[in-house]
Design an enzyme around this catalytic site. Structure first.
Site, PDB file in Angstrom:
ATOM      1  N   ASN A 295       0.807  -1.265   0.054  1.00 16.68           N
ATOM      2  CA  ASN A 295      -0.083   0.103  -0.223  1.00 16.68           C
ATOM      3  C   ASN A 295       0.875   1.372  -0.065  1.00 16.68           C
ATOM      4  O   ASN A 295       1.558   1.408   0.870  1.00 16.68           O
ATOM      5  CB  ASN A 295      -0.856  -0.049   1.272  1.00 16.68           C
ATOM      6  CG  ASN A 295      -1.763   1.375   1.279  1.00 16.68           C
ATOM      7  OD1 ASN A 295      -2.618   1.563   0.574  1.00 16.68           O
ATOM      8  ND2 ASN A 295      -1.136   2.283   2.199  1.00 16.68           N
ATOM      9  N   GLU A 296       0.851   2.027  -1.047  1.00 20.23           N
ATOM     10  CA  GLU A 296       1.247   3.292  -1.229  1.00 20.23           C
ATOM     11  C   GLU A 296       2.701   3.481  -0.587  1.00 20.23           C
ATOM     12  O   GLU A 296       3.140   4.014  -0.076  1.00 20.23           O
ATOM     13  CB  GLU A 296       0.419   4.285  -0.180  1.00 20.23           C
ATOM     14  CG  GLU A 296      -1.007   4.450  -0.758  1.00 20.23           C
ATOM     15  CD  GLU A 296      -1.716   5.753   0.040  1.00 20.23           C
ATOM     16  OE1 GLU A 296      -1.222   6.068   0.801  1.00 20.23           O
ATOM     17  OE2 GLU A 296      -2.638   5.939  -0.608  1.00 20.23           O
TER      18      GLU A 296
END
Length: 609
Positions: A295-296
């Site tokens: 994630n990110e």
């Protein structure tokens, strides 16, 4: 607030804007300036249009006080990506009767901004009284109505469904589970994307012990029981496998470190995938599940490694999944602010079955040109996080403004994005601490207690649109930019029209009377006969639980039992007026109404047999 929660929030606020490194960009052109820029002034707004630029993922609108500049991007306070995917763009940040100059640049990627167009002047008008006319061709079918909200919705880490604690006196796990069921039943949602399935609270990895997937099984069993499937985000790092376990994010201490042993990480992912296939069935996981890598990672707060290490993580993870079954879907980069898409497509050695990214505060960009320049046209595009703001505890999340923003983004995404996942379903959410009061600016479509916020109602109304999208024509002050419509019909003669009035400018989130519009909707091509016309409304005083809570609240952070009962009675879609029977004249029905900004009307025309 506990000290650990306070520390996590401070760390987040200090690092959220920091990139985790400068990645080598792959084949990103510098685009020419858009041609044909026009600026049409209206009441307290200027509508900009321009010609598309081949290869553009979006466009960045600039403004200056003088024709010679300096030109700065128009900041509509979305706090993330300011570029928009296409025209028209309604600028409501100017001052009425004060001239400004506009120019637009095409962007091939978020940080690859092209040349500015030739500038044009415009002066937003003072006063009120703007009018918009909308004509709906009930027989002019465009396509089957796309519903990009259905494939996916976001949620807190799914182990939260097992939490026995109370928040505001409400049972966390039970209500989060119920919120996801409501999303399935009322919004048509099919899958849930969440963080942290490999975090230590589920006990998957302990050095020197066999992998233990029993905690994950409890989570996924509960999800499947309510008819949903997971997007398996492969995150975060188990403590015993982390190269630096001190690197964490969120109040629950998710570890963001790269693995200390890459082979061991690959073995964990492969064993995990094989377990899911064995437990739930190869066809089930192949056809209805997917795997997203991290994630990110382009933000320092989410990834303690380098960009190159993220690409390695992707390759190791994707290879491990594909070794179980080559037909399983795996993708990324699951990035913040639409970043690193070029980098992953240029750098990954393993398949990228879908491209995933995130943005807030603007409609999602158009990544189809990005895929084309990498020879990957047709790859599914999933926005696995999207919303009105990336800021926790922001009051705009509870406001009608967010509801209208949602409608605009979903219509923009229709037909070009395969999944647009609103972040998130429920205010039972603890990334930076659990809710301190009922309406606290939480990301959820539903409150603690599962009351429907205005943006839930708007999404539910979009779900009620008919099967066949039909043509809409606009005219007037802000028509097609400030005021938009989405119309659809069914085979039985039912016609539905969603009409909304909204700007991206969050300085107007509380409302702006100068942007209110008088709207005329003409429904044409109707069969002879009698129809029932219903008019549902979402605005400050209608279908807005915050308005009800504001009237009955007596200073407490959470409702009393009697107040909960009052709120539940008000938890509904409101009609602007009672249904009425109408008969077309020359195949046409016309209705006129005042539409505040922000606000949305939903018209439903039902044949009376």
């Amino acid at each position: 607030m506990s000290s650990s929660t306070s520390d996590a929030r401070s760390d987040w606020e200090e690092r959220i804007g920091l990139r985790s490194g400068e990645a080598r960009r792959g084949r990103v052109p510098r685009l020419p300036a858009p041609a044909g820029l026009t600026a049409r002034p209206g009441r307290s707004q200027v509508t900009l249009t321009w010609e598309p630029v081949e290869g553009a993922a979006g466009y960045l609108v600039h403004r200056a006080a003088e024709p010679g500049g300096p030109y700065e991007p128009v900041d509509h306070l979305g706090r993330d990506v300011l570029a928009v995917p296409h025209p028209p763009y309604a600028d409501t940040t100017g001052v009425p009767d004060r001239q400004a100059w506009y120019a637009v640049a095409a962007v091939a990627a978020v940080e690859a901004i092209g040349e500015l167009s030739a500038p044009v002047p415009a002066t937003p008008l003072a006063g009120t009284g703007g009018e918009v006319r909308i004509t709906v061709g009930s027989r002019d079918v465009v396509r089957e109505l796309p519903r990009p909200w259905r494939p996916m919705i976001g949620s807190e880490h799914l182990s939260h469904m097992l939490c026995p604690d109370l928040s505001g006196g409400r049972p966390i796990g039970r209500e989060l589970t119920e919120a996801l069921r409501i999303a399935r039943d009322e919004l048509g949602v099919q899958t849930v994307r969440a963080h942290g399935i490999l975090c230590d609270d589920l006990g998957v990895y302990r050095e020197g012990r066999p992998y233990d997937f029993s905690g994950v099984d409890r989570v996924y069993d509960r999800l499947l029981e309510i008819g949903l499937r997971p997007v398996v985000e492969l995150s975060f790092m188990p403590r015993d496998l982390a190269s630096d376990p001190a690197l964490t994010v969120f109040a629950y201490g998710a570890i963001i470190s790269p693995p200390r042993d890459w082979d061991r990480w690959g073995d964990l992912v492969q064993s995990f995938t094989a377990h899911l296939v064995d437990r739930y069935g190869a066809a089930e996981v192949r056809d209805r599940w997917s795997f997203e890598v991290w994630n990110e990672a382009n933000l320092e707060v989410f990834w303690g490694g380098t960009p190159e290490q993220y690409v390695r993580l992707y390759d190791v993870s994707a290879r491990a999944v594909k070794e179980v079954d080559p037909a399983l879907r795996v993708g990324g980069p699951s990035s913040a602010a639409a970043g690193w898409v070029d980098e992953l497509l240029a750098g990954a050695r393993e398949p990228v079955d879908f491209v995933s990214t995130h943005t807030y505060g603007s409609p999602p960009l158009d990544l189809r040109p990005v895929l084309e320049r990498h020879g990957r046209a047709g790859t599914p595009i999933w926005w696995t996080e999207w919303g009105v703001t990336p800021v926790h505890f922001n009051e705009v999340s509870d406001a009608v403004f967010a509801a209208v923003f949602l409608a605009r983004g979903m219509k923009s995404a229709g037909g070009r994005i395969d999944a647009l996942s609103y972040w998130v379903a429920s205010d039972h959410f603890e990334e930076l601490g659990r809710p301190a009061e009922l309406l606290h600016g939480g990301f959820g479509l539903l409150t603690v207690g599962n009351l429907r916020k205005p943006r839930f109602h708007v999404l539910a109304l979009l779900e009620r649109l008919g099967r066949h999208e039909v043509a809409v024509d606009y005219d007037g002050d802000g028509a097609g930019s400030l005021v938009e419509a989405w119309a659809a019909g069914d085979d039985d003669g039912r016609i539905t029209v969603a009409v909304w009035n909204g700007t991206l400018d969050q300085s107007k989130a509380a409302g702006e009377p100068l942007l209110d519009r008088q709207v005329t909707v003409r429904l044409t091509g109707l069969e002879t006969g009698r129809y029932e016309l219903r008019h549902l409304r979402v605005d400050r005083e209608h279908s807005n639980i915050a308005s009800v809570w504001g009237r009955i609240r007596d200073g407490g952070a959470w409702p009393t039992p009697d107040q909960w009962e009052t709120l539940r009675r008000a938890d509904r879609l409101d009609e602007l007026h009672a249904p009425r029977v109408v008969e077309p004249v020359a195949g046409t029905v016309e209705t006129v109404f005042h539409l505040p900004m922000p606000g949305m009307s939903f018209l439903e025309l039902l044949p009376r047999r």
